[in-house]
Design an enzyme around this catalytic site. Structure first.
Site, PDB file in Angstrom:
ATOM      1  N   ASN A 109       0.840  -1.201   0.309  1.00  0.00           N
ATOM      2  CA  ASN A 109      -0.008   0.291  -0.049  1.00  0.00           C
ATOM      3  C   ASN A 109       0.991   1.192   0.366  1.00  0.00           C
ATOM      4  OD1 ASN A 109      -2.549  -1.772  -0.069  1.00  0.00           O
ATOM      5  ND2 ASN A 109      -2.728  -1.010   1.551  1.00  0.00           N
ATOM      6  N   HIS A 155     -17.531  36.629 -30.543  1.00  0.00           N
ATOM      7  CA  HIS A 155     -19.186  35.703 -31.420  1.00  0.00           C
ATOM      8  C   HIS A 155     -18.600  35.611 -32.876  1.00  0.00           C
ATOM      9  CE1 HIS A 155     -20.783  37.780 -28.368  1.00  0.00           C
ATOM     10  NE2 HIS A 155     -20.783  38.428 -28.853  1.00  0.00           N
ATOM     11  N   SER A 276      -7.897  13.051 -48.256  1.00  0.00           N
ATOM     12  CA  SER A 276      -9.092  11.739 -48.810  1.00  0.00           C
ATOM     13  C   SER A 276      -8.838  10.982 -49.508  1.00  0.00           C
ATOM     14  CB  SER A 276     -10.559  13.289 -48.803  1.00  0.00           C
ATOM     15  OG  SER A 276     -11.122  12.042 -49.610  1.00  0.00           O
ATOM     16  N   LYS A 282      -8.332  17.456 -50.697  1.00  0.00           N
ATOM     17  CA  LYS A 282      -8.384  17.749 -49.977  1.00  0.00           C
ATOM     18  C   LYS A 282      -7.535  18.099 -49.070  1.00  0.00           C
ATOM     19  CE  LYS A 282     -13.137  17.728 -48.221  1.00  0.00           C
ATOM     20  NZ  LYS A 282     -13.727  17.523 -47.533  1.00  0.00           N
ATOM     21  N   GLU A 289      -7.483  18.242 -35.113  1.00  0.00           N
ATOM     22  CA  GLU A 289      -8.773  17.273 -35.265  1.00  0.00           C
ATOM     23  C   GLU A 289      -8.758  16.199 -34.059  1.00  0.00           C
ATOM     24  OE1 GLU A 289     -10.823  16.137 -39.123  1.00  0.00           O
ATOM     25  OE2 GLU A 289     -11.086  19.039 -39.009  1.00  0.00           O
ATOM     26  N   GLN A 321      -6.440   1.167  -7.501  1.00  0.00           N
ATOM     27  CA  GLN A 321      -5.737   0.511  -8.749  1.00  0.00           C
ATOM     28  C   GLN A 321      -6.301   0.891 -10.175  1.00  0.00           C
ATOM     29  OE1 GLN A 321      -4.285  -3.519  -8.508  1.00  0.00           O
ATOM     30  NE2 GLN A 321      -5.799  -3.959 -10.378  1.00  0.00           N
ATOM     31  N   LYS A 324      -4.535   3.947 -12.303  1.00  0.00           N
ATOM     32  CA  LYS A 324      -2.756   3.820 -13.332  1.00  0.00           C
ATOM     33  C   LYS A 324      -3.553   3.934 -14.563  1.00  0.00           C
ATOM     34  CE  LYS A 324      -0.836   1.341  -9.428  1.00  0.00           C
ATOM     35  NZ  LYS A 324      -2.465   1.903  -8.565  1.00  0.00           N
TER      36      LYS A 324
HETATM   37  N1  ARG Z   1      -1.588  -3.683  -7.472  1.00  0.00           N
HETATM   38  C1  ARG Z   1      -2.436  -2.393  -6.175  1.00  0.00           C
HETATM   39  C2  ARG Z   1      -2.888  -1.189  -6.715  1.00  0.00           C
HETATM   40  O1  ARG Z   1      -2.324  -0.623  -7.875  1.00  0.00           O
HETATM   41  C3  ARG Z   1      -0.967  -2.581  -4.995  1.00  0.00           C
HETATM   42  C4  ARG Z   1      -1.607  -2.517  -4.182  1.00  0.00           C
HETATM   43  C5  ARG Z   1      -2.029  -3.906  -3.547  1.00  0.00           C
HETATM   44  N2  ARG Z   1      -2.402  -3.142  -2.443  1.00  0.00           N
HETATM   45  C6  ARG Z   1      -2.797  -4.342  -1.942  1.00  0.00           C
HETATM   46  N3  ARG Z   1      -3.299  -4.109  -0.486  1.00  0.00           N
HETATM   47  N4  ARG Z   1      -3.745  -5.127  -2.048  1.00  0.00           N
HETATM   48  O2  ARG Z   1      -2.979  -0.505  -6.305  1.00  0.00           O
END
Ligand code: ARG
Length: 458
Positions: A109, A155, A276, A282, A289, A321, A324
């Protein structure tokens, strides 16, 4: 291999493993994971929690894993749950029992909280550098176009004339704020969660200030529960990235408009536009875009993470999690967009003649015509009304204001004299606007000097 297999009798269901794993995406911060582990064992040895020999063996093992991943000798497979388990398992494989001491006084953690912090801290610097590259290109174009007249819009209707340098300067300012926002976040987030353990600290005599210092942090975080469950800085980052994209998207929208047949203010480089499959004539502004389009997914990351976090009780929950992939996608998108946008703008040709011709049309000098009357003693509200009549007459005659004869001017108001032509010329309209921040040449030169200094310093 599981780090936590001891308590379990049955194997994990395969679908559960796949659903639970994060190694498919958290492998991207293997370097930061190893860097954090090296700081951790260095601190453990300093505190006498492990021996110096164990520390050295572990560090050597970790470095060999890092090198092998980097040069492709060690492939990250999906058998492990996450990058933390992968590195630890390989360490134990390589160095034996000493490897089993790495995780003393640590939890995944605080480890994951640390890893993603280290990763985003590096990425903030990269993104800042990419924004600066765009600013440098804008600065160059501004320097060359302090005299390039174009219409300014409100505008999306022609309003008052200004210059290309002035128009691009608006984006330079937005990008300055974007960069300072990133630096604010970096400063606020720069505290180390390492040593917070699972949620309640540890019983080992860790020196958290020391490991924080080794990793370039300003100090340790002050509450272990908060440390493992804080993702505020990612939300701030996603918000800052959303704002960057909002700016790039507005800029893209203008590029698309300027590139349209009707405006024809710019010519995109062949290398930065596409064709195009059916219409041979084009030349499309696809990059602009796509930048505009990808803004949506970055906003999406921000809203997703805010929503993920909103119901979570303290402290760590697996929901986190999810931070990420959202953060990685937003970072990748912003980096790509900045690189592509900078390449596009640096190679764009500006059709100065079309811009100037356009600035002359659309009564962009109407305000200056009113100001002319004010200078002759007419109250502004009356002057506004007289010029309104003049514009109506011009529309009827299909003429611009400066195309009227002096007699026509005088029919509308006897106050008009021959000096009206100079007072409403494009050059006068722009160059007389010389308060700081305005498009006039002197004001613009002063601002460009400030930007030159800024680019040297920031
Ligand atoms: N892969 C987990 C995350 O991204 C890592 C931490 C895992 N901790 C746990 N208590 N399962 O959060």
């Amino acid at each position: 291999m599981k780090l936590w297999g001891g308590r379990f009798i049955k194997e994990t269901n395969q679908l559960v493993h796949e659903f639970n794993q994060s190694i498919s995406f958290d492998q991207r911060f293997y370097k930061q994971d190893i860097e954090g582990s090296i700081a951790h064992v260095t601190m453990l040895a300093k505190q006498g929690i492990i021996t110096d020999e164990d520390r050295d063996t572990i560090i050597e093992g970790l470095k060999s894993i890092k090198d092998d991943i980097t040069n492709g000798k060690l492939l990250i497979d999906d058998q492990h749950e996450d990058i933390h388990s992968f590195v630890e398992a390989h360490l134990i494989n390589r160095i034996g029992d000493s490897g089993k001491k790495l995780h003393t006084g640590r939890s995944r953690n605080d480890q994951v909280a640390l890893d993603i912090k280290l990763y985003t801290r590096d990425e903030i610097d990269t993104i800042d550098g990419l924004i600066k590259n765009l600013q440098i290109e804008l600065y160059k174009i501004m320097q060359e176009n302090i005299d390039t007249f174009m219409p300014g819009f409100t505008h999306l209707q022609k309003a008052q004339p200004l210059t290309l340098a002035h128009h691009l300067g608006a984006y330079f300012e937005m990008l300055k704020r974007d960069r300072s926002r990133l630096m604010d976040i970096k400063k606020r987030m720069n505290l180390s969660p390492l040593g917070s353990g699972a949620l309640a600290g540890t019983t080992y005599p860790l020196d958290r200030s020391y490991s924080a210092q080794l990793l370039g942090f300003d100090g340790p975080t002050l509450n272990s529960m908060d440390s493992v469950s804080d993702r505020d800085y990612l939300i701030e980052l996603l918000s800052a990235l959303s704002t960057i994209m909002m700016h790039l998207s507005r800029f893209s929208e203008e590029i698309i408009i300027w590139n349209s047949n009707e405006y024809n203010f710019i010519e995109l480089d062949d290398a930065y536009s596409t064709g195009s499959s059916i219409m041979p004539q084009k030349k499309n502004p696809d990059i602009a875009e796509l930048v505009r389009g990808k803004t949506g997914r970055v906003y999406g990351s921000l809203i997703s993470l805010l929503t993920t976090m909103k119901g979570l009780p303290l402290a760590y929950n697996k929901d986190m999690q999810e931070d990420k992939e959202l953060t990685f996608d937003a970072i990748d998108t912003v980096k790509n967009c900045l690189i592509l946008f900078t390449g596009m703008i640096a190679t764009t040709r500006f059709n100065k003649i079309n811009m100037e011709e356009s600035a002359k049309k659309g009564f962009t000098n109407a305000t200056d015509a009113a100001d002319y009357l004010v200078n002759k003693g007419i109250p502004f509200r009356d002057a506004h009304s007289i010029i309104g009549q003049l514009v109506l007459y011009c529309i009827d005659q299909n003429k611009s204001i400066e195309e009227l004869s002096l007699e026509e001017f005088k029919q509308i108001s006897p106050i008009f004299d021959i000096d009206i032509y100079d007072a409403i010329s494009l050059n006068t309209c722009v160059q007389k606007r010389n308060t700081i921040g305005a498009p006039g040449k002197e004001a613009m030169a002063e601002v460009l000097e400030i930007y030159e200094k800024y680019l040297k310093e920031v």
